[in-house]
Design a protein around this motif. Structure first.
Motif, PDB file in Angstrom:
ATOM      1  N   HIS A  26       0.873  -1.052  -0.028  1.00 56.06           N
ATOM      2  CA  HIS A  26      -0.055   0.034   0.082  1.00 56.06           C
ATOM      3  C   HIS A  26       0.791   1.244   0.068  1.00 56.06           C
ATOM      4  O   HIS A  26       2.004   1.261   0.608  1.00 56.06           O
ATOM      5  CB  HIS A  26      -1.043   0.134   1.095  1.00 56.06           C
ATOM      6  CG  HIS A  26      -2.021   1.186   1.454  1.00 56.06           C
ATOM      7  ND1 HIS A  26      -2.853   1.147   0.345  1.00 56.06           N
ATOM      8  CD2 HIS A  26      -1.674   2.363   2.029  1.00 56.06           C
ATOM      9  CE1 HIS A  26      -3.527   2.491   0.558  1.00 56.06           C
ATOM     10  NE2 HIS A  26      -2.909   3.149   1.582  1.00 56.06           N
ATOM     11  N   ASP A  85     -13.067   8.620  -5.380  1.00 57.68           N
ATOM     12  CA  ASP A  85     -12.284   7.598  -5.583  1.00 57.68           C
ATOM     13  C   ASP A  85     -12.029   7.252  -7.362  1.00 57.68           C
ATOM     14  O   ASP A  85     -11.108   7.180  -7.867  1.00 57.68           O
ATOM     15  CB  ASP A  85     -12.305   5.889  -5.180  1.00 57.68           C
ATOM     16  CG  ASP A  85     -12.365   6.344  -3.493  1.00 57.68           C
ATOM     17  OD1 ASP A  85     -11.899   7.115  -2.871  1.00 57.68           O
ATOM     18  OD2 ASP A  85     -12.720   5.410  -2.749  1.00 57.68           O
ATOM     19  N   THR A 114      -7.734   5.072  -4.084  1.00 61.10           N
ATOM     20  CA  THR A 114      -8.605   5.712  -3.233  1.00 61.10           C
ATOM     21  C   THR A 114      -8.332   7.224  -3.206  1.00 61.10           C
ATOM     22  O   THR A 114      -7.071   7.439  -3.636  1.00 61.10           O
ATOM     23  CB  THR A 114      -8.869   5.232  -1.666  1.00 61.10           C
ATOM     24  OG1 THR A 114      -7.836   5.454  -1.190  1.00 61.10           O
ATOM     25  CG2 THR A 114      -9.314   3.628  -1.764  1.00 61.10           C
ATOM     26  N   GLY A 119     -10.876  -2.928  -7.020  1.00 60.86           N
ATOM     27  CA  GLY A 119     -10.659  -3.089  -5.694  1.00 60.86           C
ATOM     28  C   GLY A 119      -9.377  -4.224  -5.293  1.00 60.86           C
ATOM     29  O   GLY A 119      -8.448  -3.996  -6.210  1.00 60.86           O
ATOM     30  N   SER A 120      -9.318  -4.425  -4.041  1.00 61.17           N
ATOM     31  CA  SER A 120      -7.992  -4.943  -3.695  1.00 61.17           C
ATOM     32  C   SER A 120      -8.269  -6.656  -4.072  1.00 61.17           C
ATOM     33  O   SER A 120      -9.031  -7.273  -3.461  1.00 61.17           O
ATOM     34  CB  SER A 120      -7.761  -4.926  -2.139  1.00 61.17           C
ATOM     35  OG  SER A 120      -6.647  -5.513  -2.015  1.00 61.17           O
ATOM     36  N   GLU A 167      -4.101  -1.450  -7.620  1.00 57.42           N
ATOM     37  CA  GLU A 167      -5.305  -2.011  -7.129  1.00 57.42           C
ATOM     38  C   GLU A 167      -5.746  -0.962  -6.324  1.00 57.42           C
ATOM     39  O   GLU A 167      -4.980   0.009  -5.566  1.00 57.42           O
ATOM     40  CB  GLU A 167      -5.290  -3.376  -6.771  1.00 57.42           C
ATOM     41  CG  GLU A 167      -4.806  -4.451  -7.652  1.00 57.42           C
ATOM     42  CD  GLU A 167      -5.075  -5.941  -7.030  1.00 57.42           C
ATOM     43  OE1 GLU A 167      -5.168  -5.973  -5.836  1.00 57.42           O
ATOM     44  OE2 GLU A 167      -4.579  -6.741  -7.849  1.00 57.42           O
ATOM     45  N   ALA A 168      -6.954  -0.885  -6.032  1.00 56.75           N
ATOM     46  CA  ALA A 168      -7.845  -0.345  -4.870  1.00 56.75           C
ATOM     47  C   ALA A 168      -7.219   1.268  -5.088  1.00 56.75           C
ATOM     48  O   ALA A 168      -6.778   1.623  -3.699  1.00 56.75           O
ATOM     49  CB  ALA A 168      -7.471  -1.011  -3.615  1.00 56.75           C
ATOM     50  N   PHE A 224      -3.115   3.981  -2.811  1.00 57.26           N
ATOM     51  CA  PHE A 224      -3.484   2.914  -3.731  1.00 57.26           C
ATOM     52  C   PHE A 224      -2.358   1.743  -3.426  1.00 57.26           C
ATOM     53  O   PHE A 224      -1.649   1.714  -2.606  1.00 57.26           O
ATOM     54  CB  PHE A 224      -3.475   3.077  -5.165  1.00 57.26           C
ATOM     55  CG  PHE A 224      -1.825   3.480  -5.363  1.00 57.26           C
ATOM     56  CD1 PHE A 224      -1.117   2.677  -6.039  1.00 57.26           C
ATOM     57  CD2 PHE A 224      -1.420   4.682  -5.393  1.00 57.26           C
ATOM     58  CE1 PHE A 224       0.200   2.896  -6.540  1.00 57.26           C
ATOM     59  CE2 PHE A 224       0.060   5.049  -5.440  1.00 57.26           C
ATOM     60  CZ  PHE A 224       0.883   3.881  -6.198  1.00 57.26           C
ATOM     61  N   ASP A 225      -2.651   0.431  -3.893  1.00 61.16           N
ATOM     62  CA  ASP A 225      -1.723  -0.889  -3.730  1.00 61.16           C
ATOM     63  C   ASP A 225      -1.020  -0.790  -4.890  1.00 61.16           C
ATOM     64  O   ASP A 225      -1.676  -0.939  -5.962  1.00 61.16           O
ATOM     65  CB  ASP A 225      -2.843  -1.865  -3.602  1.00 61.16           C
ATOM     66  CG  ASP A 225      -3.474  -2.025  -2.086  1.00 61.16           C
ATOM     67  OD1 ASP A 225      -2.977  -1.333  -1.392  1.00 61.16           O
ATOM     68  OD2 ASP A 225      -4.296  -2.772  -1.982  1.00 61.16           O
TER      69      ASP A 225
END
Length: 321
Positions: A61, A72, A101, A177-178, A98-99, A105-106
């Protein structure tokens, strides 16, 4: 046509090579650029450390220096893998995000199959931005959902007509998403680029359990001669190569803190109904004098050779936020 066939197994790098794209250094930015909402940035950049990992793909992350003040879904991220100070050649690695916001992010990495199962400490350089608002900074940006094929897909995307000049494009795959540690390991590259459109392709790595059908293809276009917000830009042409090829590119961006790289077959000569093998690209070093050591390698779903008109677009920023 495209190269097809046997698996790659890693190997030594060929160093050296001339830079065929000019550099244009911009001024430093000391904070998030602009405001998507009162007090909110339009664009930020930074770097995140990825610790060493073994075997399984790895996600880390990364927080933004300042939270964006938008939903997002309005945000996109470009990301590239670097090994600052490296004196060796690392295994080819896919990188996706991924993910995303408003807060971060990841960043996810997976080594290409048939290379070693250990991965040393690395760095992910990223640029995050409000997708529909960076036009005010001189960029064009967009997001394309992928849905046609479970393992690979190419899409022709239209560019705004008012950019003009020679363009560069960065592209990164993102998942809403994650979705798990590497289940969606995939790579993105560009096939053509003109003043009006370009074709972007994505392909899952051969051992990935997910599919690119759930991915978004995020892209960021800019004028190579005058990118905004403290960026420099250029393009480097690789000749035909086997296995892993690394070349030093002189960007002229001394002390720059962020580098983005994307593979592009801008100079292709085949019929446009075909597409090339997926190509991984990463940076082994970003020296203080602005020299980038850029490496490319076809994925192991392909063979060990590549034709002679692959280019890598690079985008460097003087100072992160």
């Amino acid at each position: 046509g495209a190269n097809t066939g046997g698996a790659s197994t890693g190997g030594g790098a060929d160093t050296g090579g001339a830079n065929t794209g000019g550099a244009n250094t911009g001024g430093a930015s000391t904070g998030g650029v602009g405001g998507g909402a009162p007090g909110g940035p339009l664009l930020q950049s930074g770097s995140g450390v990825i610790p060493a990992f073994k075997a399984a793909p790895h996600c880390e992350h990364i927080d933004f220096p300042k939270a964006f003040q938008v939903d997002d879904a309005e945000l996109s991220v470009q990301a590239s893998l670097l090994y600052p100070g490296s004196s060796t050649t690392h295994a080819a690695t896919a990188l996706w995000v991924e993910a995303i916001t408003a807060a971060g992010f990841d960043a996810c990495l997976a080594e290409d199959p048939n290379v070693d199962n250990a991965h040393g400490r690395s760095r992910v350089d990223w640029v995050a931005y409000v997708t529909d608002s960076v036009a005010s900074l001189g960029f064009a940006a967009g997001r394309q959902a992928l849905s046609a094929d479970p393992t690979s897909e190419c899409r022709t995307l239209t560019l705004p007509s008012d950019l003009g000049g020679t363009l560069g494009v960065q592209a990164t795959l993102s998942y809403p998403g994650s979705l798990g540690q590497g289940s969606n390991a995939s790579v993105v590259w560009l096939e053509e680029l003109s003043s009006s459109d370009f074709r972007a392709c994505a392909e899952a790595l051969v051992d990935a359990t997910g599919a690119v059908t759930s991915a978004n293809l995020d892209w960021l276009a800019y004028l190579q001669a005058s990118p905004a917000a403290g960026f420099s830009a250029g393009e480097h042409d690789f000749s035909g190569f086997n296995d892993t090829s690394c070349e030093v590119v002189s960007t002229g961006c001394q002390g720059c803190q962020n580098a983005q790289v994307t593979a592009n077959h801008r100079r292709r000569t085949e019929a446009t109904t075909t597409f090339h093998d997926s190509t991984l690209v990463w940076v082994e070093d970003f020296a203080s004098n602005g020299d980038l050591t850029i490496c490319v390698r076809e994925t192991s779903a392909s063979n060990l050779s590549h034709d002679g008109h692959l280019s890598v677009a690079w985008l460097a920023r003087k100072q992160n936020d």
